[in-house]
Write an enzyme that holds these catalytic residues in place. Structure first.
Site, PDB file in Angstrom:
ATOM      1  N   ILE A   1      -7.629   7.377  -1.199  1.00 26.52           N
ATOM      2  CA  ILE A   1      -7.458   5.928  -1.198  1.00 26.52           C
ATOM      3  C   ILE A   1      -8.234   5.417   0.013  1.00 26.52           C
ATOM      4  CG2 ILE A   1      -5.245   6.180   0.025  1.00 26.52           C
ATOM      5  CD1 ILE A   1      -4.337   3.555  -1.184  1.00 26.52           C
ATOM      6  N   SER A   2      -9.086   4.426  -0.189  1.00 26.95           N
ATOM      7  CA  SER A   2      -9.953   3.942   0.884  1.00 26.95           C
ATOM      8  C   SER A   2      -9.152   3.340   2.029  1.00 26.95           C
ATOM      9  CB  SER A   2     -10.927   2.890   0.346  1.00 26.95           C
ATOM     10  OG  SER A   2     -11.824   3.455  -0.576  1.00 26.95           O
ATOM     11  N   ALA A   3      -9.748   3.340   3.212  1.00 24.09           N
ATOM     12  CA  ALA A   3      -9.129   2.702   4.369  1.00 24.09           C
ATOM     13  C   ALA A   3      -8.945   1.211   4.085  1.00 24.09           C
ATOM     14  CB  ALA A   3      -9.993   2.889   5.603  1.00 24.09           C
ATOM     15  N   PRO A   4      -7.872   0.610   4.575  1.00 22.33           N
ATOM     16  CA  PRO A   4      -7.636  -0.818   4.332  1.00 22.33           C
ATOM     17  C   PRO A   4      -8.813  -1.717   4.727  1.00 22.33           C
ATOM     18  CG  PRO A   4      -5.655   0.183   5.188  1.00 22.33           C
ATOM     19  CD  PRO A   4      -6.722   1.243   5.258  1.00 22.33           C
TER      20      PRO A   4
ATOM     21  N   ARG B   1       0.817  -1.217   0.000  1.00 19.20           N
ATOM     22  CA  ARG B   1       0.000   0.000   0.000  1.00 19.20           C
ATOM     23  C   ARG B   1       0.852   1.268   0.000  1.00 19.20           C
ATOM     24  NH1 ARG B   1      -3.509   3.166   3.969  1.00 19.20           N
ATOM     25  NH2 ARG B   1      -5.413   3.673   2.830  1.00 19.20           N
TER      26      ARG B   1
END
Length: 223
Positions: free
Chosen positions: A60-63, A34
């Site tokens: 970028i979305s949270a994991p 990431r």
């Protein structure tokens, strides 16, 4: 602590929380770096479970959200996946690592559509540097209308909020296929899992509340 150690710690936490369940998605989360998909100034934050700014006012979305969406899609080796909203390319790489694992011949592939030209180039560069450009094809167009071909996909992933399930994306989903899409207003949505039955009818399941950036384009929100 190395990025690899941070990545493992994050994944172990998501497993304990029950967000990550399948071996394939766990392996993908452990494999895809990431830190290579965020802006340089945010690299040290890459494995904090939070969204991060990228380019063009997007994130970028949270994991945990990436993990949840991958699990809901029930990805398998060899599948062809359409992603709408490439962003930095991270989520496309996760999907590619499941449907076409590194070092294996599977036939799986990801087509990812990005509205913003600058982001499409950013994603292509990130995917090239991390070795996923052979399994992810980035298209710069209005993804709410699909990808501009009659190709059908086993899975459709939408990473931006739509006012309703975009009909063109449902049309390119194979019978028996699954779409995951956030639907609602600009400020509050519900994550939906949409399954297309063999007869063309759909079954919709709510996976809970969420907040995504807004989908651009004809079937997105007006700006």
């Amino acid at each position: 602590m190395s990025f690899e150690a941070r990545r493992r710690r994050l994944v172990e936490g998501l497993v304990r929380e029950g967000v990550l369940r399948s071996e394939a998605v766990i392996r993908a989360m452990l494999t895809v770096p990431r830190e290579c998909f965020v802006l340089e100034e945010y690299r040290e934050w890459a494995y904090i479970d939070t969204p991060l700014p990228i380019l063009c006012g997007q994130t970028i979305s949270a994991p945990h959200m990436c993990a949840m969406m991958c699990e809901a899609l029930e990805l398998r080796r060899g599948m062809r996946v359409l992603e709408v909203g490439t962003g930095s390319g991270y989520h496309a790489a996760l999907c590619a690592e499941v449907v076409a694992p590194t070092g294996e011949e599977s036939g799986g592939f990801v087509v990812s559509v990005e509205y913003f030209t600058e982001l499409a180039e950013f994603a292509r560069d990130n995917l090239r540097r991390t070795g996923y450009d052979d399994r992810v094809h980035v298209v710069n167009t209005d993804g709410s209308c699909g990808v501009g071909s009659r190709e059908l996909f086993d899975r459709v992933l939408v990473t931006a909020a739509a006012p309703s399930v975009p009909r063109p994306l449902l049309d390119v989903l194979k019978p028996g296929g699954v779409m995951v899409v956030p639907v609602g207003t600009r400020f509050s949505q519900v994550l939906l899992r949409v399954e297309k039955r063999e007869d063309g009818s759909v079954q919709v399941q709510s996976l809970g509340g969420c907040i995504f950036v807004s989908l651009r384009g004809r079937y997105g929100f007006e700006y």
